[in-house]
Design a protein around this motif. Structure first.
Motif, PDB file in Angstrom:
ATOM      1  N   THR A  34      -1.014  10.073   4.970  1.00  0.00           N
ATOM      2  CA  THR A  34      -2.327   9.417   4.983  1.00  0.00           C
ATOM      3  C   THR A  34      -2.594   8.755   6.336  1.00  0.00           C
ATOM      4  OG1 THR A  34      -1.545   7.281   4.171  1.00  0.00           O
ATOM      5  CG2 THR A  34      -2.184   8.930   2.497  1.00  0.00           C
ATOM      6  N   MET A  43      -3.258   4.278  -2.524  1.00  0.00           N
ATOM      7  CA  MET A  43      -4.375   4.352  -1.568  1.00  0.00           C
ATOM      8  C   MET A  43      -5.145   5.674  -1.673  1.00  0.00           C
ATOM      9  SD  MET A  43      -4.494   1.462  -0.167  1.00  0.00           S
ATOM     10  CE  MET A  43      -5.790   1.810   1.008  1.00  0.00           C
ATOM     11  N   TRP A  79      12.928  20.433  -1.581  1.00  0.00           N
ATOM     12  CA  TRP A  79      12.019  19.476  -0.941  1.00  0.00           C
ATOM     13  C   TRP A  79      12.288  18.068  -1.459  1.00  0.00           C
ATOM     14  CZ3 TRP A  79       9.195  19.535   3.302  1.00  0.00           C
ATOM     15  CH2 TRP A  79       8.174  18.585   3.486  1.00  0.00           C
ATOM     16  N   SER A 100       0.018   2.788  10.455  1.00  0.00           N
ATOM     17  CA  SER A 100       0.886   1.620  10.291  1.00  0.00           C
ATOM     18  C   SER A 100       2.169   1.786  11.101  1.00  0.00           C
ATOM     19  CB  SER A 100       1.253   1.421   8.816  1.00  0.00           C
ATOM     20  OG  SER A 100       0.096   1.174   8.078  1.00  0.00           O
ATOM     21  N   ALA A 105       0.872  -1.173   0.000  1.00  0.00           N
ATOM     22  CA  ALA A 105       0.000   0.000   0.000  1.00  0.00           C
ATOM     23  C   ALA A 105       0.905   1.217   0.000  1.00  0.00           C
ATOM     24  CB  ALA A 105      -0.873   0.003   1.243  1.00  0.00           C
ATOM     25  N   TYR A 144      11.998   4.292  15.756  1.00  0.00           N
ATOM     26  CA  TYR A 144      10.643   4.596  15.294  1.00  0.00           C
ATOM     27  C   TYR A 144      10.730   4.711  13.774  1.00  0.00           C
ATOM     28  CZ  TYR A 144       6.287   7.017  14.392  1.00  0.00           C
ATOM     29  OH  TYR A 144       5.044   7.365  13.897  1.00  0.00           O
ATOM     30  N   THR A 161       0.403  14.192  13.858  1.00  0.00           N
ATOM     31  CA  THR A 161       1.822  14.212  13.485  1.00  0.00           C
ATOM     32  C   THR A 161       2.155  15.684  13.216  1.00  0.00           C
ATOM     33  OG1 THR A 161       1.091  13.724  11.230  1.00  0.00           O
ATOM     34  CG2 THR A 161       1.992  11.899  12.496  1.00  0.00           C
ATOM     35  N   HIS A 192       5.529   9.006   1.977  1.00  0.00           N
ATOM     36  CA  HIS A 192       6.445   9.808   2.780  1.00  0.00           C
ATOM     37  C   HIS A 192       7.333   8.961   3.694  1.00  0.00           C
ATOM     38  CE1 HIS A 192       5.032  13.199   0.833  1.00  0.00           C
ATOM     39  NE2 HIS A 192       5.367  14.091   1.757  1.00  0.00           N
ATOM     40  N   ILE A 208      -5.246  -1.043   5.435  1.00  0.00           N
ATOM     41  CA  ILE A 208      -6.288  -0.276   6.133  1.00  0.00           C
ATOM     42  C   ILE A 208      -7.106   0.461   5.075  1.00  0.00           C
ATOM     43  CG2 ILE A 208      -6.757   1.579   7.789  1.00  0.00           C
ATOM     44  CD1 ILE A 208      -3.915   0.979   8.978  1.00  0.00           C
ATOM     45  N   GLY A 228      -8.657   4.815   4.259  1.00  0.00           N
ATOM     46  CA  GLY A 228      -7.259   4.669   4.694  1.00  0.00           C
ATOM     47  C   GLY A 228      -6.303   5.571   3.935  1.00  0.00           C
ATOM     48  N   GLY A 273      -3.793   5.733   6.810  1.00  0.00           N
ATOM     49  CA  GLY A 273      -3.242   4.365   6.817  1.00  0.00           C
ATOM     50  C   GLY A 273      -1.736   4.357   7.022  1.00  0.00           C
TER      51      GLY A 273
END
Ligand code: FAD
Length: 517
Positions: free
Chosen positions: A165, A115, A370, A171, A94, A472, A159, A99, A226, A137, A167
């Motif tokens: 997204t 998604m 970016w 996750s 998915a 993380y 965040t 990102h 999801i 999701g 989902g």
């Protein structure tokens, strides 16, 4: 087992279609997927963007992108891949907003599900006593927020950046400055709809199919896709008082942060960052931030010292509540030991505050800065080791230079549900430390290699010093490392994989499990 390399054989697809294995494998995949009866469609040619993510240094081309128009499209495709086994030899990932930084939403030679294409059903808000919103999701958090604000509501946990997204963040965990109070985003979900690695569509919650529900939350996309999430809401404030203060001593800074996250009466958002080797910092301060005492502030000289910035907010709705707030804010600030001349404040709408990183994105985009490589590293450090960690990392490894923001703030473990798949250090308080580096384009210098090497030094130090760190948004390449990452949760994780994605079709680029046939 039949491999599609030079062997001529016909495979029954169950709908009067056969695969011819003397044909190029990619043609067989195209033929096989195209035969599916879907509302959406597959893209087989222009698939390059699915091989790119925010990290911009891992690129794996898929064979196809699925642009689903209905949940059944995802279920039909995964069921097909599951049934075809080795004759299709496909993995499926998915892709939310792409990102990730290390290819986690990619599927080499497999199928990437876009998604964001799955738009329906509409976002649905339930405004009762316990308000919630049902969202697809692939919906971006910014759209969820804007819809909720129409009803004076908002999700509780965020965040820092909202163009991700639902989902994608569920996750992982979804962590920001509200998590000390509300827990991460995965602690604020009532229900999920999942398409498993067998192509089954399952609704799950704390009460219904609970093992799948908790498995998917923080589950790195390993157990299912999801397709819908029910997110818990609260009354949204209108305005935010946004405060920043500086420290030159890490111990004092950390003590104040821990005091604030442990108090009942406290701020609504608590984060922090490290400022390395920047002179004239107060003059460069965001123009929207006013020093409380401009004269005193003008005497402050950072002289290239490493500084620690505490970032706080207090929500309010009207002038009246602002006056009450002001007293509370002053009383809270009076307990802290920051450098007095460095109190900076500003007032913005709740939307402006939550969507703050988007402004920086626009500025960086306009300068072509970016879409460059981002070798980010996010670590969770136990409280008892944070001083040791800070001394070595900020005082030695990154003493002279940082290549992007470094965030650092404490979290309460009690706000995390230990039934989810998310992994955290084994202490009541642990710190989120995020090294958000950018490899700026520069001639004749391998900036990306240099930054990856710094990351490695930080990771090596954590291992050597037995810091008890957990990554993380984790990235490991061997099952042994994954086993160590999950620790006592590993057996449950493996058990869940065999229940919900026994052929290891899903999210292959985490490299936790090998595709089975
Ligand atoms: P993707 O990168 O598309 O996917 C991430 C993983 O989730 C992949 O394994 C993918 O297969 C899986 N996945 C995606 N969608 C689904 C789905 N619907 N069902 C099942 N699996 C799925 N994180 C924080 O916690 N706090 C922050 O403050 C924060 N700030 C960030 C700021 C920026 C600028 C960026 C680039 C990232 C930030 N992140 C933050 C990290 C971010 O939460 C994760 O990278 C997240 O996975 C990105 O979401 P995405 O939609 O782009 O997911």
């Amino acid at each position: 087992v039949l491999l599609l390399s030079g062997i001529t054989a016909n495979i029954d697809l169950g709908s009067n279609l056969t695969l011819n294995s003397s044909v190029d494998p990619n043609q067989n995949i195209t033929f096989s997927l195209q035969a599916l009866n879907l509302n959406g469609r597959f893209i087989f040619h222009d698939v390059h963007h699915a091989a790119k993510d925010f990290g911009n240094y891992h690129h794996y081309l898929p064979s196809a992108i699925l642009r689903p128009k209905a949940v059944s499209d995802i279920a039909t495709m995964i069921k097909h891949v599951f049934k075809m086994g080795p004759s299709l030899n496909l993995t499926v990932a998915a892709r939310g907003h792409g990102h990730s930084v290390q290819g986690q939403a990619q599927a080499p030679d497999g199928v990437v599900i876009d998604m964001e294409a799955l738009k329906g059903p509409k976002l649905r808000i339930h405004t009762g006593k316990v308000p919630y919103i049902d969202v697809p999701g692939g919906e971006l958090w910014i759209n969820v927020l804007q819809e909720c604000l129409k009803y004076g509501l908002a999700p509780k946990s965020w965040t820092d950046y909202l163009h991700l997204t639902v989902g994608g963040t569920l996750s992982n965990a979804g962590i920001s400055g509200q998590a000390f109070r509300h827990g991460p985003q995965i602690s604020n979900v009532h229900q999920l709809e999942i398409v498993t690695g067998k192509g089954e569509v399952v609704t799950c919650s704390e009460k219904q199919n609970a093992d799948l529900f908790y498995g998917v939350l923080g589950g790195l996309g390993q157990f299912g896709i999801i397709t819908r999430a029910r997110i818990s809401l609260e009354k949204a404030p209108k305005m935010v008082k946004w405060i920043r203060v500086l420290y030159s001593n890490f111990s004092v800074f950390a003590k104040d942060q821990e005091l604030l996250i442990s108090s009942e009466k406290t701020f609504d958002y608590i984060e922090g960052s490290v400022i390395i080797n920047r002179t004239g910092i107060l003059n460069n301060w965001r123009s929207s931030f006013n020093p409380q005492d401009p004269l005193q502030a003008s005497y402050f000289r950072s002289d290239g010292r490493t500084l620690f910035c505490l970032e706080l907010t207090k929500n309010f709705d009207s002038e009246e509540t602002d006056i009450m707030n002001q007293q509370e804010v002053e009383s809270l600030l009076s307990q802290l030991s920051y450098i007095p001349s460095t109190l900076f404040t500003s007032e913005v709408t709740y939307l402006e505050f939550l969507d703050r990183v988007h402004d920086s994105e626009m500025k960086l985009r306009s300068k072509g800065l970016w879409e460059i490589p981002h070798p980010w590293l996010n670590l969770l450090i136990p409280r008892t080791q944070i001083h040791n960690f800070a001394q070595e990392v900020f005082g030695n490894i990154l003493k002279d230079h940082s290549s992007g923001p470094i965030l650092i703030y404490p979290l309460n473990k009690s706000k995390w549900d230990n039934r989810t798949s998310a992994v955290t250090p084994d202490e009541n308080i642990f710190y989120m430390v995020a090294f958000l580096s950018s490899a700026l384009p520069s001639s004749g210098f391998d900036m990306l290699g240099h930054l990856l090497n710094k990351n490695k030094r930080i990771l090596d130090f954590c291992e050597r010093a037995n810091i008890g760190m957990k990554q993380y948004l984790p990235h490991y390449t061997t099952p042994k490392d994954w086993q160590a990452h999950f620790g006592p949760q590993w057996e449950t994780f493996v058990q869940r994989k065999s229940s919900y994605d026994p052929l290891a079709i899903l999210a292959p680029m985490h490299r936790i499990f090998q595709r089975q046939y």
